[in-house]
Design a protein around this motif. Structure first.
Motif, PDB file in Angstrom:
ATOM      1  N   MET A  64       0.867  -1.275  -0.002  1.00  0.00           N
ATOM      2  CA  MET A  64      -0.082   0.082   0.154  1.00  0.00           C
ATOM      3  C   MET A  64       0.909   1.265  -0.009  1.00  0.00           C
ATOM      4  SD  MET A  64      -2.929  -1.051   2.838  1.00  0.00           S
ATOM      5  CE  MET A  64      -3.933   0.466   2.626  1.00  0.00           C
ATOM      6  N   ASP A  65       2.020   1.194   0.853  1.00  0.00           N
ATOM      7  CA  ASP A  65       2.857   2.263   0.890  1.00  0.00           C
ATOM      8  C   ASP A  65       3.579   2.536  -0.532  1.00  0.00           C
ATOM      9  OD1 ASP A  65       4.190   4.534   2.079  1.00  0.00           O
ATOM     10  OD2 ASP A  65       6.028   3.152   2.576  1.00  0.00           O
ATOM     11  N   ALA A  66       4.039   1.520  -1.254  1.00  0.00           N
ATOM     12  CA  ALA A  66       4.784   1.623  -2.698  1.00  0.00           C
ATOM     13  C   ALA A  66       3.437   1.927  -3.619  1.00  0.00           C
ATOM     14  CB  ALA A  66       4.996   0.151  -2.985  1.00  0.00           C
ATOM     15  N   LEU A  67       2.264   1.524  -3.545  1.00  0.00           N
ATOM     16  CA  LEU A  67       1.199   2.146  -4.565  1.00  0.00           C
ATOM     17  C   LEU A  67       1.053   3.519  -4.299  1.00  0.00           C
ATOM     18  CD1 LEU A  67      -1.088  -0.758  -4.827  1.00  0.00           C
ATOM     19  CD2 LEU A  67       0.554   0.013  -6.511  1.00  0.00           C
ATOM     20  N   GLN A  68       1.206   4.163  -2.796  1.00  0.00           N
ATOM     21  CA  GLN A  68       0.751   5.428  -2.676  1.00  0.00           C
ATOM     22  C   GLN A  68       1.815   6.315  -3.269  1.00  0.00           C
ATOM     23  OE1 GLN A  68      -2.142   6.536  -1.319  1.00  0.00           O
ATOM     24  NE2 GLN A  68      -1.447   8.679  -1.514  1.00  0.00           N
ATOM     25  N   TYR A  69       2.937   5.758  -3.275  1.00  0.00           N
ATOM     26  CA  TYR A  69       3.916   6.707  -3.793  1.00  0.00           C
ATOM     27  C   TYR A  69       3.578   7.267  -5.162  1.00  0.00           C
ATOM     28  CZ  TYR A  69       8.624   8.053  -6.096  1.00  0.00           C
ATOM     29  OH  TYR A  69       9.612   8.559  -6.609  1.00  0.00           O
ATOM     30  N   TRP A  70       3.032   6.188  -6.385  1.00  0.00           N
ATOM     31  CA  TRP A  70       2.865   6.463  -7.365  1.00  0.00           C
ATOM     32  C   TRP A  70       1.504   7.274  -7.836  1.00  0.00           C
ATOM     33  CZ3 TRP A  70       6.853   6.039 -10.358  1.00  0.00           C
ATOM     34  CH2 TRP A  70       7.758   5.105  -9.914  1.00  0.00           C
ATOM     35  N   VAL A  71       0.421   7.378  -6.593  1.00  0.00           N
ATOM     36  CA  VAL A  71      -0.687   8.156  -6.377  1.00  0.00           C
ATOM     37  C   VAL A  71      -0.376   9.402  -6.149  1.00  0.00           C
ATOM     38  CG1 VAL A  71      -2.803   8.561  -5.291  1.00  0.00           C
ATOM     39  CG2 VAL A  71      -2.027   6.183  -5.583  1.00  0.00           C
ATOM     40  N   GLU A  72       0.511   9.595  -5.103  1.00  0.00           N
ATOM     41  CA  GLU A  72       1.036  11.048  -4.873  1.00  0.00           C
ATOM     42  C   GLU A  72       1.824  11.672  -6.151  1.00  0.00           C
ATOM     43  OE1 GLU A  72       2.936  10.696  -1.211  1.00  0.00           O
ATOM     44  OE2 GLU A  72       1.132  10.358  -0.199  1.00  0.00           O
ATOM     45  N   ALA A  73       2.625  10.721  -6.843  1.00  0.00           N
ATOM     46  CA  ALA A  73       3.465  11.189  -7.992  1.00  0.00           C
ATOM     47  C   ALA A  73       2.453  11.571  -9.165  1.00  0.00           C
ATOM     48  CB  ALA A  73       4.572  10.264  -8.467  1.00  0.00           C
ATOM     49  N   GLY A  74       1.223  11.226  -9.151  1.00  0.00           N
ATOM     50  CA  GLY A  74       0.410  11.507 -10.116  1.00  0.00           C
ATOM     51  C   GLY A  74       0.217  10.543 -11.421  1.00  0.00           C
ATOM     52  N   LEU A  75       0.848   9.272 -11.144  1.00  0.00           N
ATOM     53  CA  LEU A  75       0.732   8.440 -12.096  1.00  0.00           C
ATOM     54  C   LEU A  75      -0.334   7.461 -12.067  1.00  0.00           C
ATOM     55  CD1 LEU A  75       4.657   7.761 -12.642  1.00  0.00           C
ATOM     56  CD2 LEU A  75       3.169   9.023 -14.213  1.00  0.00           C
ATOM     57  N   LEU A  76      -0.893   7.323 -10.903  1.00  0.00           N
ATOM     58  CA  LEU A  76      -1.927   6.309 -10.702  1.00  0.00           C
ATOM     59  C   LEU A  76      -3.048   6.762  -9.948  1.00  0.00           C
ATOM     60  CD1 LEU A  76      -0.240   3.072  -9.131  1.00  0.00           C
ATOM     61  CD2 LEU A  76      -1.161   3.460 -11.694  1.00  0.00           C
ATOM     62  N   SER A  77      -4.448   6.553 -10.155  1.00  0.00           N
ATOM     63  CA  SER A  77      -5.476   6.932  -9.552  1.00  0.00           C
ATOM     64  C   SER A  77      -6.207   5.626  -8.964  1.00  0.00           C
ATOM     65  CB  SER A  77      -6.366   7.693 -10.439  1.00  0.00           C
ATOM     66  OG  SER A  77      -5.851   8.929 -10.866  1.00  0.00           O
ATOM     67  N   PRO A  78      -6.535   5.846  -7.679  1.00  0.00           N
ATOM     68  CA  PRO A  78      -7.117   4.567  -6.881  1.00  0.00           C
ATOM     69  C   PRO A  78      -8.520   4.589  -7.361  1.00  0.00           C
ATOM     70  CG  PRO A  78      -6.890   6.386  -5.318  1.00  0.00           C
ATOM     71  CD  PRO A  78      -6.130   6.775  -6.588  1.00  0.00           C
ATOM     72  N   MET A  79      -8.986   3.351  -7.593  1.00  0.00           N
ATOM     73  CA  MET A  79     -10.435   2.839  -8.175  1.00  0.00           C
ATOM     74  C   MET A  79     -11.027   2.149  -7.057  1.00  0.00           C
ATOM     75  SD  MET A  79      -9.983   2.632 -12.162  1.00  0.00           S
ATOM     76  CE  MET A  79     -11.709   2.381 -12.439  1.00  0.00           C
ATOM     77  N   GLU A  80     -12.451   1.652  -7.126  1.00  0.00           N
ATOM     78  CA  GLU A  80     -12.860   0.818  -6.359  1.00  0.00           C
ATOM     79  C   GLU A  80     -12.411  -0.778  -6.368  1.00  0.00           C
ATOM     80  OE1 GLU A  80     -17.035   0.911  -6.346  1.00  0.00           O
ATOM     81  OE2 GLU A  80     -17.252   2.998  -5.625  1.00  0.00           O
ATOM     82  N   ASP A  81     -12.072  -0.810  -7.739  1.00  0.00           N
ATOM     83  CA  ASP A  81     -11.738  -2.477  -7.998  1.00  0.00           C
ATOM     84  C   ASP A  81     -10.135  -2.231  -8.448  1.00  0.00           C
ATOM     85  OD1 ASP A  81     -12.020  -0.965 -10.378  1.00  0.00           O
ATOM     86  OD2 ASP A  81     -13.121  -2.565 -11.447  1.00  0.00           O
ATOM     87  N   GLY A  82      -9.324  -1.275  -8.092  1.00  0.00           N
ATOM     88  CA  GLY A  82      -7.845  -1.341  -8.411  1.00  0.00           C
ATOM     89  C   GLY A  82      -7.219  -0.131  -8.697  1.00  0.00           C
ATOM     90  N   TYR A  83      -6.338   0.128  -9.656  1.00  0.00           N
ATOM     91  CA  TYR A  83      -5.797   1.324  -9.667  1.00  0.00           C
ATOM     92  C   TYR A  83      -5.781   1.572 -11.330  1.00  0.00           C
ATOM     93  CZ  TYR A  83      -3.817   1.425  -5.319  1.00  0.00           C
ATOM     94  OH  TYR A  83      -3.546   1.344  -3.881  1.00  0.00           O
ATOM     95  N   ALA A  84      -5.746   2.984 -11.883  1.00  0.00           N
ATOM     96  CA  ALA A  84      -5.714   3.132 -13.199  1.00  0.00           C
ATOM     97  C   ALA A  84      -4.866   4.538 -13.443  1.00  0.00           C
ATOM     98  CB  ALA A  84      -7.194   3.858 -13.533  1.00  0.00           C
TER      99      ALA A  84
END
Length: 356
Positions: A64-84
């Motif tokens: 979760m910490d690793a994925l949050q890095y990419w969310v904060e970096a603007g490359l991923l957006s969390p979704m109900e069933d995953g990431y986009a």
């Protein structure tokens, strides 16, 4: 006959955003890269955090910490069933691309660590600020960390050196803490690295311990290498004093409580009592109340300090004052010290050196 080109492993490929290499290869750790590559490889498939964690061999929290890095970096957006992929780059991400070519995290060690420490003030913080100003805002996010690492050589050097000393990639939370200690708590790179080195020597090389110690130093305005060296010398002296107390009192080696540490430094630093005199006060305590009590010992030593006791003989004189006929224990009465009794007492105390 049919013809074809055998590309082997290259028959199955997937795209990786250029920004991953251009902007994040220096700061993203192995966990962040593993998580992102797995998601890119399985694009279009539904997967939750547990699926990613199982595939890359990390715990759920680390993933979760690793994925949050990419969310904060603007490359991923969390979704109900995953990431986009993020819908659109933020203004912060756009501004990062316009920053001058960043200094590499593998910058050579500067000629003078002291010069680095003196010039470590962040461009975003007033150069005139001296000492610790408590941070009114939370720790920086990944985009702010990236911006600071690209524009400040000191921070880039701090992150690289810490990673080397930890022997592993730093997590986004650890990187954020280091930048926060430097920028908002006013601690130079050299001082932070001294704290990390001290934590390693105590086998407590974790960011929670380092952060707590660093914030305390900032509160005490220990913001130069000279002040840091003096502080470390004080810590070393306090530890040596406590070890002597443990031996004199016959207690197991452990860390002192705050009250015990205060008493120890008062007796040995402020009042300059030798361990022999402190041992005599301990004997008084045990003889009168039958157990170890730091408060009682402190009262005994306080009286001796007021009586200007400097040597064990001075202490014996104070104990026997007004009791010329009580060199030995009287029936039903308290113990009174004489020189012979003191000699016997120190002889049965292994590990304590008598002082003249």
């Amino acid at each position: 006959m049919q013809y074809g080109i055998n590309l082997g492993a290259w028959n199955a490929v997937f795209a990786v955003p250029s920004a991953v290499v251009d902007k994040h290869l220096k700061l993203a750790g192995s966990a962040q890269l593993k998580a992102l590559l797995w998601l890119l490889r399985h694009a279009g498939e539904k997967a939750d955090v547990d699926d990613v964690a199982s595939a890359i061999g990390l715990s759920r929290l680390d993933t979760m910490d690793a994925l949050q890095y990419w969310v904060e970096a603007g490359l991923l957006s969390p979704m109900e069933d995953g990431y986009a992929p993020a819908a659109s780059p933020s203004s912060d991400s756009t501004s990062i691309s316009s920053v001058e070519e960043p200094n590499s995290l593998s910058q050579p060690v500067p000629d003078s660590a002291e010069e680095k420490a003196e010039s470590s003030a962040s461009p975003s913080i007033s150069q005139a600020r001296v000492g610790h100003v408590p941070a009114p805002s939370p720790k920086p996010d990944s985009r702010e960390v990236l911006r600071r690492a690209t524009e400040c050589e000191d921070i880039a050097f701090l992150l690289q050196e810490t990673q080397i000393r930890f022997g592993r990639p730093l997590s986004p939370a650890e990187i954020s803490t280091l930048v926060w200690l430097h920028d908002y708590n006013g601690l130079p790179t050299g001082v932070i690295l001294m704290i990390i080195e001290f934590a390693q020597s105590r086998e407590k090389c974790n960011m929670r311990y380092i952060e707590k110690m660093a914030v305390n130093w900032a509160d005490e305005e220990i913001d130069t290498l000279e002040k840091a060296e003096r502080k470390l010398a004080q810590i070393h002296t306090a530890q040596c004093n406590w070890n002597k107390i443990c031996t004199a009192f016959g207690i197991s080696s452990r860390s002192p409580s705050a009250r015990e540490d205060t008493y120890t430094q008062r007796w040995m630093q402020e009042w300059s009592f030798s361990i022999d005199i402190i041992r005599m006060a301990y004997e008084q305590c045990v003889n009168y109340i039958g157990k170890l009590d730091f408060s009682y010992i402190n009262k005994v030593l306080e009286r001796w300090h007021k009586a200007n006791v400097k040597t064990p003989k001075d202490a014996v004189a104070v104990l026997n004052k007004g009791k010329p006929n009580q060199a030995k224990k009287s029936l039903g009465g308290p113990v009174s010290f004489d020189l012979d009794a003191y000699e016997r007492m120190t002889q049965v105390m292994p590990g304590v050196k008598k002082e003249e």
